[in-house]
Design a protein around this motif. Structure first.
Motif, PDB file in Angstrom:
ATOM      1  N   ASN A 102      -6.414  -3.585   1.646  1.00 45.83           N
ATOM      2  CA  ASN A 102      -7.468  -2.677   1.158  1.00 45.83           C
ATOM      3  C   ASN A 102      -8.420  -2.389   2.373  1.00 45.83           C
ATOM      4  OD1 ASN A 102      -6.489  -2.646  -1.846  1.00 45.83           O
ATOM      5  ND2 ASN A 102      -7.235  -4.969  -1.486  1.00 45.83           N
ATOM      6  N   ASN A 145      -5.864  -9.051  -1.160  1.00 47.02           N
ATOM      7  CA  ASN A 145      -5.442  -8.962  -2.732  1.00 47.02           C
ATOM      8  C   ASN A 145      -5.833 -10.549  -3.020  1.00 47.02           C
ATOM      9  OD1 ASN A 145      -5.168  -6.353  -3.079  1.00 47.02           O
ATOM     10  ND2 ASN A 145      -3.108  -6.268  -2.615  1.00 47.02           N
ATOM     11  N   ARG A 201       6.110  -4.179  -0.439  1.00 44.33           N
ATOM     12  CA  ARG A 201       6.204  -3.757  -1.741  1.00 44.33           C
ATOM     13  C   ARG A 201       7.202  -4.686  -2.283  1.00 44.33           C
ATOM     14  NH1 ARG A 201       4.575   1.001  -4.101  1.00 44.33           N
ATOM     15  NH2 ARG A 201       6.461   0.903  -5.386  1.00 44.33           N
ATOM     16  N   ARG A 247      -0.085  -1.149  -0.499  1.00 40.04           N
ATOM     17  CA  ARG A 247      -1.579  -1.783  -1.028  1.00 40.04           C
ATOM     18  C   ARG A 247      -1.622  -3.342  -1.207  1.00 40.04           C
ATOM     19  NH1 ARG A 247      -3.980   1.911  -4.068  1.00 40.04           N
ATOM     20  NH2 ARG A 247      -5.758   0.654  -3.332  1.00 40.04           N
ATOM     21  N   ASN A 274     -13.270   1.357  -2.662  1.00 41.18           N
ATOM     22  CA  ASN A 274     -11.854   1.014  -2.026  1.00 41.18           C
ATOM     23  C   ASN A 274     -11.396   2.446  -1.668  1.00 41.18           C
ATOM     24  OD1 ASN A 274      -9.490   0.164  -0.868  1.00 41.18           O
ATOM     25  ND2 ASN A 274      -8.844  -0.702  -3.167  1.00 41.18           N
ATOM     26  N   GLY A 294      -8.574   2.135   0.895  1.00 36.74           N
ATOM     27  CA  GLY A 294      -7.456   1.395   1.823  1.00 36.74           C
ATOM     28  C   GLY A 294      -6.471   2.510   2.253  1.00 36.74           C
ATOM     29  N   PRO A 295      -5.784   3.336   1.170  1.00 37.00           N
ATOM     30  CA  PRO A 295      -4.825   4.314   1.770  1.00 37.00           C
ATOM     31  C   PRO A 295      -5.020   5.219   2.887  1.00 37.00           C
ATOM     32  CG  PRO A 295      -4.716   4.450  -0.626  1.00 37.00           C
ATOM     33  CD  PRO A 295      -5.935   3.590  -0.307  1.00 37.00           C
ATOM     34  N   ARG A 338      -0.058   1.184   3.317  1.00 35.19           N
ATOM     35  CA  ARG A 338       0.744   1.931   2.268  1.00 35.19           C
ATOM     36  C   ARG A 338       1.385   1.346   0.851  1.00 35.19           C
ATOM     37  NH1 ARG A 338       5.034   4.938   5.490  1.00 35.19           N
ATOM     38  NH2 ARG A 338       3.270   5.308   6.854  1.00 35.19           N
TER      39      ARG A 338
END
Length: 392
Positions: free
Chosen positions: A373, A280, A90, A370, A321, A323-324, A368
């Protein structure tokens, strides 16, 4: 330093000038970790406990290889590695540990060589998927599905994986008697499910001998044919073509070849589906530690790389998507791994235990945050009727 209310980190001024000042490796690492809200020898679950003070020089010198190998060697610990890596990614700290010669050599090799060509495509099977079927049986769900589950409404790993397999079948509008090609079939979880629940005739290919042997046993009695084969060598025409968790092993130099193979094998009125982890931003290499210890010659595709590869071949019908859900899947695998470790401890040893724990929990933290994904992409050929694939 914590996130702002908008969830966006502001790069502190001190980090931008670190390299121009005479600071120790520990000071450099501490300032970076402070930015992510992590304390050395702190008391919170995401803080790290350092057992060997040579760690700091090793991380500066070796980057992600040094981070992972020093953990494997017991130089540092963290009560919640998933939370630690969530904060690391993050805060986008990875870039501060990439400025070393090993990283650039790794990237140069990926650019100069086709790391997924020929015999290299089988390397990940030998080094990762052939670790041991008994081990994977204990870590995974009942069907041995080694990809992200779909957790909407699911209460446990088995339900999440069944929901994912069924979601794929419904997106592809699968019906009895259809011929399906499963590229990268693993232990045959989709092949068995599609044959059992939807009456499909499935051909599955894998580059892992261990997977192929067990998949044949698990799918015994069903209209399923499992082959040890590279995707580029597939022949025939199919009503449906899919790959689940395989595009990550294809490599950016081969994305177009993968799409051309899919188009060649798919009937004109057919439906193709890809489930893949995605990044990403476009990349031409992967994390050096993951490449060395977990998934050799792998890399994550980006939206633009996939788009360029399918251009002129397919109509993109749906891009989903979730992803989580991979965070939840990885944490469930880790729980199973911990629960079964005593059974496998003597065979694999402590260093493997720390390596595998680092792999599962670091990846959970990455999802988590992000940073990566999980996509399901539905494609058809030009002129084909639009499938009713928006089911999520």
């Amino acid at each position: 330093m914590e996130t702002t209310t908008s969830g966006i980190y502001q790069k502190p001024r001190v980090l931008s000038s670190v390299l121009g000042r005479a600071k120790s490796s520990r000071q450099y690492i501490q300032e970076a970790l402070d930015y992510a809200g992590i304390t050395i020898n702190g008391g919170r679950p995401h803080d790290i406990i350092v057992h060997n003070n040579d760690l700091y020089d090793r991380v500066i010198r070796e980057g992600s290889i040094g981070v992972g190998e020093s953990y494997m060697d017991g130089w540092w610990d963290c009560h919640a590695l998933d939370a630690f890596f969530n904060r690391i990614f993050r805060a986008d700290l990875k870039k501060y540990f990439e400025g070393n010669w090993q990283f650039y050599l790794h990237a140069l090799n990926a650019r100069l060589l086709n790391l997924q060509k020929g015999k290299r495509s089988y390397e990940v099977g030998l080094r990762h998927y052939d670790v041991g079927n008994a081990f994977y049986r204990d870590m995974l769900d009942d069907r041995m599905t080694y990809t992200c589950g779909y957790w909407a409404g699911a209460q446990n790993l088995n339900e999440a994986q069944e929901a994912k397999l069924d979601l794929i079948c419904r997106k592809m509008e699968l019906s009895p008697g259809m011929r399906v090609l499963d590229i990268g079939c693993g232990w045959g979880s989709f092949a068995g499910y599609a044959a059992e629940k939807y009456g499909a005739n499935v051909t599955g290919i894998t580059i892992s001998q261990e997977q192929a042997d067990l998949a044949r046993d698990l799918c015994s009695g069903l209209p399923v044919d499992i082959k040890l084969q590279d995707y580029r060598d597939v022949t025939g025409q199919y009503d449906r073509v899919l790959s689940v968790g395989m595009l990550e092993h294809v490599g950016y130099k081969n994305y177009r070849t993968y799409m051309e193979t899919t188009a060649r094998c798919l009937k004109d009125d057919g439906i193709a589906l890809i489930q893949t982890i995605g990044g990403n931003a476009s990349a031409t290499t992967t994390d050096p530690w993951l490449d060395k210890y977990i998934f050799p010659n792998s890399m994550l595709p980006s939206i633009s790389q996939i788009g360029r590869a399918m251009e002129g071949l397919f109509v993109m019908e749906d891009w989903h998507n979730f992803g989580p859900d991979y965070d939840k899947t990885l944490m469930a695998w880790h729980e199973n791994f911990e629960n079964c470790w005593q059974k496998h401890k003597e065979q694999y040893g402590e260093r493997f235990y720390r390596m595998w724990k680092f792999y599962l929990l670091s990846c959970a933290g990455v999802f988590r945050a992000r940073h990566t994904n999980l996509w399901q992409i539905v494609m058809t050929k030009k002129g084909c009727a639009r499938p009713a694939c928006r089911l999520a």
